[in-house]
Structures are given as structure tokens and as C-alpha cells.
Design a protein around this motif. Structure first.
Motif, PDB file in Angstrom:
ATOM      1  N   LYS A   1       1.063  -1.130  -0.171  1.00 15.30           N
ATOM      2  CA  LYS A   1       0.098  -0.111  -0.172  1.00 15.30           C
ATOM      3  C   LYS A   1       0.741   1.195   0.108  1.00 15.30           C
ATOM      4  CE  LYS A   1      -3.723  -2.237   2.492  1.00 15.30           C
ATOM      5  NZ  LYS A   1      -4.478  -2.184   3.887  1.00 15.30           N
ATOM      6  N   GLU A   2       1.833   1.129   0.580  1.00 22.68           N
ATOM      7  CA  GLU A   2       2.945   2.331   0.793  1.00 22.68           C
ATOM      8  C   GLU A   2       3.732   2.614  -0.411  1.00 22.68           C
ATOM      9  OE1 GLU A   2       6.595   3.796   3.727  1.00 22.68           O
ATOM     10  OE2 GLU A   2       5.393   2.330   4.258  1.00 22.68           O
ATOM     11  N   LYS A   3       4.279   1.502  -1.029  1.00 24.64           N
ATOM     12  CA  LYS A   3       5.476   1.413  -1.830  1.00 24.64           C
ATOM     13  C   LYS A   3       4.872   1.669  -3.356  1.00 24.64           C
ATOM     14  CE  LYS A   3       8.972  -0.363   1.103  1.00 24.64           C
ATOM     15  NZ  LYS A   3       9.880  -1.548   1.422  1.00 24.64           N
ATOM     16  N   ILE A   4       3.889   0.752  -3.791  1.00 18.28           N
ATOM     17  CA  ILE A   4       3.532   0.716  -5.029  1.00 18.28           C
ATOM     18  C   ILE A   4       2.798   1.956  -5.597  1.00 18.28           C
ATOM     19  CG2 ILE A   4       2.341  -0.680  -6.694  1.00 18.28           C
ATOM     20  CD1 ILE A   4       3.430  -3.012  -5.315  1.00 18.28           C
ATOM     21  N   ASN A   5       3.028   2.471  -6.384  1.00 21.34           N
ATOM     22  CA  ASN A   5       2.442   3.809  -6.757  1.00 21.34           C
ATOM     23  C   ASN A   5       1.101   3.568  -7.406  1.00 21.34           C
ATOM     24  OD1 ASN A   5       1.654   6.123  -8.958  1.00 21.34           O
ATOM     25  ND2 ASN A   5       3.497   7.108  -7.514  1.00 21.34           N
ATOM     26  N   ILE A   6      -0.095   4.426  -6.985  1.00 25.42           N
ATOM     27  CA  ILE A   6      -1.362   4.215  -7.065  1.00 25.42           C
ATOM     28  C   ILE A   6      -1.452   5.022  -8.819  1.00 25.42           C
ATOM     29  CG2 ILE A   6      -2.310   6.916  -6.235  1.00 25.42           C
ATOM     30  CD1 ILE A   6      -4.689   5.029  -5.281  1.00 25.42           C
ATOM     31  N   ARG A   7      -1.053   5.549  -9.080  1.00 22.31           N
ATOM     32  CA  ARG A   7      -1.383   6.209 -10.497  1.00 22.31           C
ATOM     33  C   ARG A   7      -0.743   5.187 -11.538  1.00 22.31           C
ATOM     34  NH1 ARG A   7      -0.960  11.278 -13.383  1.00 22.31           N
ATOM     35  NH2 ARG A   7       0.000  12.104 -11.552  1.00 22.31           N
ATOM     36  N   THR A   8       0.337   4.410 -11.098  1.00 17.77           N
ATOM     37  CA  THR A   8       0.671   3.435 -12.230  1.00 17.77           C
ATOM     38  C   THR A   8      -0.279   1.991 -12.034  1.00 17.77           C
ATOM     39  OG1 THR A   8       3.104   3.840 -11.607  1.00 17.77           O
ATOM     40  CG2 THR A   8       2.678   1.739 -12.411  1.00 17.77           C
ATOM     41  N   VAL A   9      -0.884   2.013 -10.766  1.00  9.38           N
ATOM     42  CA  VAL A   9      -1.601   0.895 -10.948  1.00  9.38           C
ATOM     43  C   VAL A   9      -3.044   1.244 -11.660  1.00  9.38           C
ATOM     44  CG1 VAL A   9      -3.401  -0.669  -9.345  1.00  9.38           C
ATOM     45  CG2 VAL A   9      -1.032   0.009  -8.553  1.00  9.38           C
ATOM     46  N   LEU A  10      -3.494   2.404 -11.706  1.00  3.43           N
ATOM     47  CA  LEU A  10      -4.665   2.899 -12.243  1.00  3.43           C
ATOM     48  C   LEU A  10      -4.232   2.706 -13.769  1.00  3.43           C
ATOM     49  CD1 LEU A  10      -5.750   5.905  -9.984  1.00  3.43           C
ATOM     50  CD2 LEU A  10      -7.112   3.935 -10.596  1.00  3.43           C
TER      51      LEU A  10
ATOM     52  N   ASP B   1      -5.655  10.830  -4.348  1.00  4.86           N
ATOM     53  CA  ASP B   1      -4.486  11.630  -3.589  1.00  4.86           C
ATOM     54  C   ASP B   1      -3.231  10.767  -3.929  1.00  4.86           C
ATOM     55  OD1 ASP B   1      -2.762  12.628  -1.672  1.00  4.86           O
ATOM     56  OD2 ASP B   1      -4.420  13.582  -0.643  1.00  4.86           O
ATOM     57  N   PHE B   2      -2.328  11.586  -4.520  1.00 11.09           N
ATOM     58  CA  PHE B   2      -0.993  10.890  -5.157  1.00 11.09           C
ATOM     59  C   PHE B   2      -0.103  10.966  -3.890  1.00 11.09           C
ATOM     60  CE2 PHE B   2      -2.467  12.436  -9.141  1.00 11.09           C
ATOM     61  CZ  PHE B   2      -2.891  11.303  -9.720  1.00 11.09           C
ATOM     62  N   VAL B   3      -0.066  12.145  -2.806  1.00  8.77           N
ATOM     63  CA  VAL B   3       0.790  11.962  -1.901  1.00  8.77           C
ATOM     64  C   VAL B   3       0.432  10.858  -1.033  1.00  8.77           C
ATOM     65  CG1 VAL B   3       1.609  13.408   0.065  1.00  8.77           C
ATOM     66  CG2 VAL B   3       0.964  14.645  -2.146  1.00  8.77           C
ATOM     67  N   LYS B   4      -0.897  10.776  -0.373  1.00  8.06           N
ATOM     68  CA  LYS B   4      -1.178   9.706   0.464  1.00  8.06           C
ATOM     69  C   LYS B   4      -1.328   8.311  -0.236  1.00  8.06           C
ATOM     70  CE  LYS B   4      -3.936  12.822   3.225  1.00  8.06           C
ATOM     71  NZ  LYS B   4      -5.269  13.064   3.985  1.00  8.06           N
ATOM     72  N   ASN B   5      -1.345   8.144  -1.794  1.00  6.98           N
ATOM     73  CA  ASN B   5      -1.318   6.940  -2.240  1.00  6.98           C
ATOM     74  C   ASN B   5      -2.762   6.142  -2.158  1.00  6.98           C
ATOM     75  OD1 ASN B   5       0.298   5.618  -4.237  1.00  6.98           O
ATOM     76  ND2 ASN B   5       0.643   3.912  -2.879  1.00  6.98           N
TER      77      ASN B   5
ATOM     78  N   SER C   1     -13.470   4.320   0.421  1.00 11.25           N
ATOM     79  CA  SER C   1     -11.973   4.389   0.075  1.00 11.25           C
ATOM     80  C   SER C   1     -11.274   3.393  -0.508  1.00 11.25           C
ATOM     81  CB  SER C   1     -11.182   4.685   1.532  1.00 11.25           C
ATOM     82  OG  SER C   1     -11.738   5.780   2.210  1.00 11.25           O
ATOM     83  N   TYR C   2     -10.148   3.634  -1.336  1.00 15.24           N
ATOM     84  CA  TYR C   2      -9.196   2.629  -2.017  1.00 15.24           C
ATOM     85  C   TYR C   2      -7.675   2.738  -1.688  1.00 15.24           C
ATOM     86  CZ  TYR C   2     -13.533   1.780  -4.875  1.00 15.24           C
ATOM     87  OH  TYR C   2     -14.736   1.344  -5.405  1.00 15.24           O
ATOM     88  N   ASP C   3      -7.118   1.532  -1.478  1.00 21.94           N
ATOM     89  CA  ASP C   3      -5.732   1.763  -1.614  1.00 21.94           C
ATOM     90  C   ASP C   3      -5.275   0.817  -2.891  1.00 21.94           C
ATOM     91  OD1 ASP C   3      -5.771  -1.051  -0.991  1.00 21.94           O
ATOM     92  OD2 ASP C   3      -5.909  -0.288   1.292  1.00 21.94           O
ATOM     93  N   VAL C   4      -3.962   0.532  -3.172  1.00 25.80           N
ATOM     94  CA  VAL C   4      -3.790  -0.129  -4.494  1.00 25.80           C
ATOM     95  C   VAL C   4      -4.295  -1.463  -4.549  1.00 25.80           C
ATOM     96  CG1 VAL C   4      -1.753   1.365  -4.874  1.00 25.80           C
ATOM     97  CG2 VAL C   4      -1.446  -0.727  -3.610  1.00 25.80           C
TER      98      VAL C   4
ATOM     99  N   SER D   1       4.089   7.950 -20.189  1.00 20.10           N
ATOM    100  CA  SER D   1       3.918   7.358 -18.651  1.00 20.10           C
ATOM    101  C   SER D   1       5.162   6.595 -18.276  1.00 20.10           C
ATOM    102  CB  SER D   1       2.827   6.521 -18.748  1.00 20.10           C
ATOM    103  OG  SER D   1       2.580   5.545 -17.542  1.00 20.10           O
ATOM    104  N   THR D   2       5.585   6.585 -17.066  1.00 19.46           N
ATOM    105  CA  THR D   2       6.724   5.803 -16.773  1.00 19.46           C
ATOM    106  C   THR D   2       6.455   4.132 -16.737  1.00 19.46           C
ATOM    107  OG1 THR D   2       6.049   5.921 -14.488  1.00 19.46           O
ATOM    108  CG2 THR D   2       7.848   7.308 -15.222  1.00 19.46           C
ATOM    109  N   ALA D   3       5.220   3.957 -16.959  1.00 18.46           N
ATOM    110  CA  ALA D   3       4.936   2.439 -16.914  1.00 18.46           C
ATOM    111  C   ALA D   3       4.943   1.982 -18.403  1.00 18.46           C
ATOM    112  CB  ALA D   3       3.418   2.186 -16.565  1.00 18.46           C
ATOM    113  N   MET D   4       5.294   2.910 -19.446  1.00 12.77           N
ATOM    114  CA  MET D   4       5.305   2.389 -20.808  1.00 12.77           C
ATOM    115  C   MET D   4       6.919   2.066 -21.006  1.00 12.77           C
ATOM    116  SD  MET D   4       2.682   2.701 -22.600  1.00 12.77           S
ATOM    117  CE  MET D   4       1.893   1.814 -20.904  1.00 12.77           C
TER     118      MET D   4
END
Length: 282
Positions: free
Chosen positions: A7-16, A48-52, A62-65, A218-221
Motif C-alpha cells: 500500500k505504501e510503496k506501489i504507486n497508485i497512479r501506475t496501478v490505475l 491523492d497521489f501523496v497519500k497513495n 476508500s481505496y488503496d492499491v 507514462s513511466t509504466a510504458m
């Protein structure tokens, strides 16, 4: 990793993005997305990209990764963790096994040169109006509503759309590789987004265009160009000074030789464009 580390280390934007979900409205710390569990015309999912983390104003959920993957794949926690393993410090392999899901219904209505005053003003605000010929004005329909924005096409003819209020991708997500038309280049310069590319073209000396350019969008690319990057003698990085940018930089430095990290130029700023916009004399 255990659940809390994931939940803390994997970026939520990348997962989305792995589910082909992108912001409808965005600022530097938060963004609004369309809901994960229903069709809607007004985005209600605040990320919230800061709180992930993310919060759905429509349902109060509420959602986490982990719970995002559970919702999208309709799976258990253990299955979600297996899905998220590929995001663990391995940016270059993030999308190799994904099954993307296209949620947006869209239609591109018109493509033309930049004309709309709002888009002209936005390019001037970002100090890249001089490079307006490298982008297009896109009129499009998304989920039944009409919009317009600054468009930048990728290698799969998907288009990155930007304006003052929105940051989305229409069509297939992909990188944009721009080859030198005059000479075979031994150097490639890598950017995360096209505004940094436009900024670099502003700064680039006239006639000094012997490089090829890669805009990841996107860095995921990154995984899409692993083999391509092996062909170059030099790789110059203009990546963002954030978690995703740093992870991507480390992945490239580990895998390739003759890599130069140019982010020191804009140390203390998120990216090249933000640094450039802060300079009154540029």
C-alpha cells in the motif's frame, strides 16, 4: 512485501494506468477519475497521489492499491497481491502481463493547428508557445460530452490530451518515439511527458538536433522500448524528480551503459517545464 508495504510503496497512479484509467482533472497532488464500479459523466473518484489513496464521493468508499485491483479484477487480496508483484521496483516490466480495460467511450471530432484562445494562453503559461507546431488542437467527445485540448500523438495513434483542467489519454497508451530525420542518431533523449519535450526544444540550440527523442507518456510504458534503447550509444534522461521518475531512472541506469541523468539541471523542481517556467529570463 506484506500488505502494508504494498500500500505504501506501489504507486497508485501506475496501478490505475495498468487498467487504462487516467485522470479527467488533475493538479500536482490530486486528480479526479471516473468511478471504478460504474459509468458516470462527472468524475467522482478523488485520488491523492501523496497519500497513495483514493476516495469515491459517490459511494463513500476508500481505496488503496490492493482494493483497486480487487475492484477491477473482482479478486481476493492474495490474487491482488500477485497482480501487484510486477510493480515492485521493476518499472521496466510493469505492463508485460496486464489485461487492459478500456472504460472511456470517446470520439475525436476534429484535429487542427492550435487556434483556441484558451489553448494558446495555456501554452504561453507553460512557456512553450513557440513549439505549438509540435502539438495539435483536438476536439473530442467523451462519454457524450464535447471537450477540446492540446493533443500529442503516440506511436499507436493514441493521443495525450492536456488543457488547464484536464490530463487524459484517448485511445491506446504508448510512447512517442521521434527519430532524427537528417541523420542516424547515436543518442536518445528521454522525457516523461510532452511538455518537457516541448520545453527542451525551446532550450535546444538551433541546428543542434542530432538526437532522437523518446516521450514515455507514462513511466509504466518503459517496457515497450527496452530493446530500442540498446541501439543507442548514449541515453540522456530528463525524468521527473518524484517517486516514479526516480524509480524509472534507477531501472535505466541499472540496465544500460552511458546513461546521463540530466535532472540535476532542475533540482528542486518537479520537472524540466516547472523549472523553465520559474525562470523570468528564459
Amino acid at each position: 512485501m506484506n500488505c502494508e508495504e504494498v500500500k505504501e510503496k506501489i504507486n497508485i497512479r501506475t496501478v490505475l494506468e495498468s487498467f487504462n484509467l487516467f485522470p479527467v482533472k488533475e493538479n500536482r497532488k490530486t486528480a479526479f477519475y471516473f468511478a471504478l464500479d460504474r459509468e458516470e459523466k462527472i468524475p467522482s473518484l478523488l485520488v491523492d497521489f501523496v497519500k497513495n489513496k483514493a476516495f469515491d464521493f459517490g459511494t463513500g468508499k476508500s481505496y488503496d492499491v490492493i482494493s483497486i485491483v480487487q475492484q477491477m479484477n473482482q479478486c481476493s487480496v492474495s490474487e491482488a497481491l500477485k497482480y501487484l508483484v510486477k510493480f515492485d521496483f521493476s518499472v521496466q516490466n510493469e505492463f508485460q502481463n496486464e489485461k487492459t480495460k478500456q472504460k472511456k467511450e470517446y470520439k475525436i471530432l476534429n484535429v487542427c493547428e492550435i487556434q483556441h484562445p484558451a489553448l494558446t494562453q495555456y501554452l504561453k503559461f507553460r512557456k512553450v508557445y513557440g513549439q505549438k507546431d509540435l502539438v495539435k488542437e483536438i476536439e473530442y467527445e467523451l462519454n457524450g460530452k464535447k471537450y477540446f485540448g492540446i493533443g500529442f500523438f503516440n506511436n499507436s495513434r493514441g493521443v495525450e490530451i492536456r488543457n488547464k483542467y484536464s490530463k487524459i489519454c484517448l485511445g491506446k497508451k504508448d510512447v512517442t518515439l521521434i527519430k532524427n530525420e537528417l541523420n542516424v542518431s547515436n543518442e536518445i533523449i528521454i522525457f516523461e511527458g510532452f511538455f518537457d519535450y516541448l520545453t527542451y526544444k525551446n532550450l535546444e540550440k538551433k541546428g543542434n538536433s542530432n538526437s532522437d527523442y523518446l516521450i514515455l507518456n507514462s513511466t509504466a510504458m518503459l517496457f515497450k522500448v527496452e530493446e530500442t534503447l540498446k541501439k543507442y550509444d548514449k541515453i540522456s534522461l530528463f525524468l521527473d524528480n518524484d517517486k516514479n521518475g526516480n524509480a524509472t531512472k534507477k531501472a535505466i541506469l541499472k540496465k544500460y551503459e552511458n546513461v546521463e541523468d540530466c535532472s540535476l539541471i532542475y533540482r528542486g523542481f518537479k520537472d524540466l517545464n516547472e523549472w523553465f517556467c520559474s525562470k523570468e529570463d528564459l
